[in-house]
Structures are given as structure tokens and as C-alpha cells.
Design an enzyme around this catalytic site. Structure first.
Site, mmCIF file in Angstrom:
data_model
loop_
_atom_site.group_PDB
_atom_site.id
_atom_site.type_symbol
_atom_site.label_atom_id
_atom_site.label_comp_id
_atom_site.label_asym_id
_atom_site.label_seq_id
_atom_site.Cartn_x
_atom_site.Cartn_y
_atom_site.Cartn_z
ATOM 1 C CG ASP A 13 -1.767 -1.251 1.312
ATOM 2 O OD1 ASP A 13 -2.261 -1.695 0.272
ATOM 3 O OD2 ASP A 13 -1.870 -1.813 2.424
ATOM 4 C CE LYS A 16 3.036 -2.273 -4.463
ATOM 5 N NZ LYS A 16 2.897 -2.004 -3.033
ATOM 6 N N GLY A 40 -4.077 -4.192 -4.537
ATOM 7 C CA GLY A 40 -5.046 -3.175 -4.945
ATOM 8 C C GLY A 40 -4.276 -1.921 -5.283
ATOM 9 C CG HIS A 41 -1.175 -1.861 -7.619
ATOM 10 N ND1 HIS A 41 -0.197 -2.366 -8.426
ATOM 11 C CD2 HIS A 41 -0.929 -2.368 -6.383
ATOM 12 C CE1 HIS A 41 0.601 -3.143 -7.702
ATOM 13 N NE2 HIS A 41 0.162 -3.166 -6.467
ATOM 14 C CD GLN A 223 0.927 -8.654 -2.601
ATOM 15 O OE1 GLN A 223 1.721 -9.314 -3.255
ATOM 16 N NE2 GLN A 223 -0.294 -8.411 -3.013
HETATM 17 P P1 IMP Z 1 -2.618 -12.794 1.526
HETATM 18 O O1 IMP Z 1 -1.494 -12.526 0.593
HETATM 19 O O2 IMP Z 1 -3.923 -12.296 1.014
HETATM 20 O O3 IMP Z 1 -2.699 -14.192 2.001
HETATM 21 O O4 IMP Z 1 -2.340 -11.911 2.843
HETATM 22 C C1 IMP Z 1 -1.179 -12.110 3.652
HETATM 23 C C2 IMP Z 1 -0.822 -10.829 4.378
HETATM 24 O O5 IMP Z 1 -0.388 -9.857 3.425
HETATM 25 C C3 IMP Z 1 -1.991 -10.170 5.110
HETATM 26 O O6 IMP Z 1 -1.492 -9.509 6.268
HETATM 27 C C4 IMP Z 1 -2.514 -9.150 4.146
HETATM 28 O O7 IMP Z 1 -3.180 -8.087 4.772
HETATM 29 C C5 IMP Z 1 -1.212 -8.694 3.492
HETATM 30 N N1 IMP Z 1 -1.401 -8.245 2.113
HETATM 31 C C6 IMP Z 1 -1.611 -8.991 1.025
HETATM 32 N N2 IMP Z 1 -1.711 -8.225 -0.084
HETATM 33 C C7 IMP Z 1 -1.533 -6.967 0.330
HETATM 34 C C8 IMP Z 1 -1.491 -5.712 -0.356
HETATM 35 O O8 IMP Z 1 -1.605 -5.618 -1.572
HETATM 36 N N3 IMP Z 1 -1.279 -4.620 0.430
HETATM 37 C C9 IMP Z 1 -1.093 -4.707 1.759
HETATM 38 N N4 IMP Z 1 -1.119 -5.852 2.436
HETATM 39 C C10 IMP Z 1 -1.333 -6.970 1.735
#
Ligand code: IMP
Length: 423
Positions: A13, A16, A40-41, A223
């Protein structure tokens, strides 16, 4: 010509989407190399907000080729919904988008397994977005996943049933329900039908051909470094390689082609989901940052946790990525503070100070050591060049540069494309 990698240096977040959109005109190709619909970009154009989950952020530029690489996990239903939304806005998607035939598919039961796995963790939940990311990467590494190219083969349905039945067995064993599966599956197959008509190709050839023709590529990370499967705050991480090395394996491009590693950081920290966050602010200050920065997840809508900038984490992220330049986002959010704290090191309960990130942030005593800097209550909104930024903000940037050894190339002063200052 080279490939530049753009990635988040924190817990995701960082902004990007906005940056890719801003720097995309310098590149012929924008390629996603890891992650999936958990991302989520967000891009804001002419005051309108767009959130992209699966499609690269270069899609709004009609001359840019966009690639979804082999390192990505793709949810057909999320992907197709995103295509429809973009097409309704007049964006040309099919023509400008190539999907790797090696991209792993998120099947409906991956999402059910994700939910079951999180629920079984009780208060040790990762805070997953529940988009099926972990289970689909698990199947990839268990060498039983389905890839996008497979949807073009005749035996796809049989292979799908085999995998789905394995998943159902696991769900049944755990006593987890799968009531929604029929609905999920019909959407899944409908979406696959549509996706068959997209350009599903050997994107590694396409990308390497682009390089040999002298075109430049921007690899768009999702991420952030602190969520990397190897280097993040394990086990509170995502399941992919979010660091620069991931761009090579996630696109099929050799390390020697990488020119720049562009690292993005906010002027403060946020984290969504559970896990260690040494500089987290629980009281009023944290809420003030959350509200001013609209810190709510763009994929899940969850409130993000907020805190001061963490330099040991940032230095570590720069080290493992080999960051060549940094971009500082959302400095304007801190406008409301007279004084700003920055964490320069950690101390344990016995007062031992270290500037290193411990390998196990969950079990280590990690308390921030703060340095106080003057804020910029006059705000950043009036600045339109580096020289017109408040002195105290430039001193903040200089402090970060001195502490990390990495130059700052761009600062963002607001969500719009035009609120971006190049040094
Ligand atoms: P998962 O990748 O959805 O399994 O999530 C694993 C961890 O990464 C969790 O703490 C999510 O909140 C975090 N996470 C996954 N994708 C994002 C992102 O795009 N932005 C911020 N945190 C993320």
C-alpha cells in the site's frame, strides 16, 4: 534495453499504482511479476479513482504493452470483472494485455481453503485477504497447480476436477463447508470461457524479444518487501517473492538486465492484517494519520494500522532489493504534525540497541528508538517543484537519505498524477 523494477519497501500500500502510472510513459512494457488479487493498486485520474487488482497499472496508457507474468496467481473471475469495468470506461484491454501461459490459476476451492486455514489459526490469523493466494502458491510448489495455458487444452476440465476433489477432501476432513462452491464454479467457468480469447502466450519470449529490440520494461511489484515470503515478517507475510529477485523468476528475465530498482515508501508506515509492526501508533496520533491518509485497504476496506517511519526496516528492504532510488509518498498526510518521529534503531527490554531487523520479529523484543524532526505544518500542497517544498520536509528527506544511503528521486504530494514532484 533494460528492465527497471518498481516495488514497495514496506508492508504494501505504498502507492505503487500512482507511481507506475506516472512513470509508465518512459516504458514500452509494464509487467506484473508476483501476487494476485490480494493487491489493490489505486490510480486517480481527473479526480476519478481506479483500483486495479490483477491488471498492470500501465493499462490506462494506450501505447503501453501490459503483461501478467508467470509469477502471478490469477483469479479468472476477479480478472474478468476488472476487464469489464475497464472496458466500460473506454480502456482498451484485450489488445494491450498479454498473459503468461505459466501463470497459476486460483481455483474456487483455493479461496475456501484460504478461509478455512485462516479460521483454524484462531488469534494467530495472518489477516489474509482470503483471495486464495496462499493455497494457490502452495499448489504451485507442490507441483499440482493449474496454469493459464492449461485452459486451452482438452483435458483441462478433468485436471480441474482432480485438483478440486483433493481440496474438497481437505475441507471435509477439517469439517469446513463448501456450500458456495457451485456458484463460485459457475462464475469461474464463465470467466475462463471469456479469458480463452485473450492473448495467452509465452511471455518470457515476448519480454526478452522486447529487450532485444531495445524496448524498456517496468516490472511492477505488488505488496511490499516486509511481506516477502523469505524476507518479510514471517509468518505474517504473503506467499510470493515481493523483492527485486522475484521480478527475474516471475517474468523469466535474467538479473543482468535489471538497471534500476525503484523503491517506494510512504513518509510513515502502514500495515493491514496481523503481524509485527514496531512503530505502530495505537492512540490518537495513529487515528489522525489513518484519517488524513485515508488508510483503509483498497482490496478489503479494512482500516490500516499506522505508525512512524521505521528506518531499520527500510534499510533492510533497501539492502535485499538493492534499491537504486526511492520515492517518498504521502508526505502531505503528515502536514498536521508540528513534530515528526522516525525510528532509527530498535532496543530490547534490557536496553540493548540494534539497527538490524531480527529474523524473527514476532518473538523478538523490538521497541523503537526515535529521533524527532520538525514537521511541515504549512503543508506540501502549494509546492510544485523540489525547491518550493517546505525546508523542514526537505530536511526530512535528507535525513532518510543519510540514514539509508539511497537517493530520493520523486516525492508525491497528493493522490493525483499532477501532484508528483521530480527532483
Ligand atoms: P494474503 O497474501 O492475502 O494471504 O495476505 C497475507 C498478508 O499480506 C496479510 O497480512 C494481508 O493483509 C497482506 N497483504 C496482502 N496483499 C496486500 C497488499 O496488496 N497490500 C497490503 N497488504 C497486503
Amino acid at each position: 534495453m533494460p528492465i527497471d523494477v518498481l516495488l514497495g519497501l514496506q508492508w504494501g500500500d505504498e502507492g505503487k499504482g500512482k507511481v507506475v502510472d506516472f512513470i509508465a510513459p518512459s516504458y514500452q512494457v509494464v509487467a506484473r511479476f508476483q501476487g494476485g488479487p490480494n493487491a489493490g493498486h489505486t490510480l486517480v485520474m481527473n479526480g476519478e479513482k481506479h483500483v486495479l487488482h490483477q491488471i498492470p497499472s500501465g493499462i490506462f496508457r494506450p501505447d503501453t504493452v501490459n503483461v501478467i507474468g508467470n509469477g502471478v496467481v490469477l483469479d479468472p473471475a476477479v480478472f474478468y470483472k476488472e476487464v469489464v469495468a475497464l472496458e466500460l470506461k473506454g480502456v482498451e484491454v484485450k489488445q494491450n494485455l498479454f498473459l503468461s501461459n505459466r501463470t497459476q490459476i486460483i481455483v474456487p476451492t483455493h479461496k475456501l481453503l484460504d478461509r478455512a486455514s485462516e479460521a483454524s489459526k484462531g488469534d494467530q490469523k495472518i489477516g489474509s485477504t482470503l483471495k486464495g493466494i496462499g493455497p494457490s502458491y502452495q499448489d504451485k510448489y507442490a507441483r499440482q497447480g493449474l496454469r493459464l495455458g492449461d485452459i486451452l487444452s482438452r483435458d483441462f476440465e478433468g485436471r480441474y476436477q482432480e485438483l478440486r476433489n483433493k481440496h474438497l477432501e481437505l475441507l471435509e476432513k477439517g469439517g469446513w463447508d463448501s456450500d458456495e462452491l457451485a456458484d463460485m464454479e459457475s462464475l469461474f467457468f464463465e470467466s475462463l470461457e471469456k479469458i480463452r480469447r485473450f492473448q495467452i502466450v509465452n511471455t518470457e519470449y515476448l519480454l526478452n524479444d522486447c529487450l532485444s529490440k531495445g524496448q524498456s520494461i517496468l516490472a511492477e511489484g505488488a505488496q511490499g518487501a516486509m511481506l516477502d515470503i523469505d524476507f518479510g515478517s514471517y509468518p505474517f507475510v504473503t506467499s510470493s517473492s515481493t523483492t527485486a529477485a522475484g521480478a527475474c523468476t516471475g517474468l523469466g528475465i535474467a538479473p543482468r538486465h535489471i538497471r534500476k530498482v525503484i523503491g517506494i515508501t510512504k513518509a510513515y508506515c502502514t500495515r493491514v492484517g496481523s503481524g509485527p509492526f514496531p512503530t505502530e501508533l495505537h492512540e490518537e496520533t495513529g487515528e489522525k494519520i489513518r484519517q488524513a491518509g485515508h488508510e483503509f485497504g483498497s482490496t478489503t476496506g479494512r482500516p490500516r494500522r499506522t505508525g512512524w517511519l521505521d528506518l531499520p526496516a527500510l534499510r533492510f528492504a533497501n539492502m535485499v532489493n538493492g534499491t537504486t532510488e526511492m520515492l517518498i509518498m504521502k508526505g502531505d498526510v503528515l502536514d498536521c504534525f508540528d513534530d515528526i518521529k522516525v525510528c532509527t534503531a530498535y532496543h530490547d527490554n534490557n536496553g540493548n540497541v540494534s539497527s538490524e531487523l531480527p529474523y524473527d520479529m514476532v518473538r523478538s523484543e523490538v521497541h523503537p528508538v526515535y529521533h524527532m524532526l520538525e514537521g511541515w505544518p504549512s503543508g506540501l500542497h502549494e509546492a510544485n517543484s523540489w525547491d518550493t517544498l517546505p525546508d523542514s520536509f526537505r530536511r526530512y528527506c535528507k535525513f532518510i537519505e543519510d540514514q539509508t544511503g539511497v537517493p530520493i528521486r520523486i516525492v508525491s504530494t497528493g493522490p493525483g498524477r499532477e501532484q508528483t514532484i521530480e527532483r
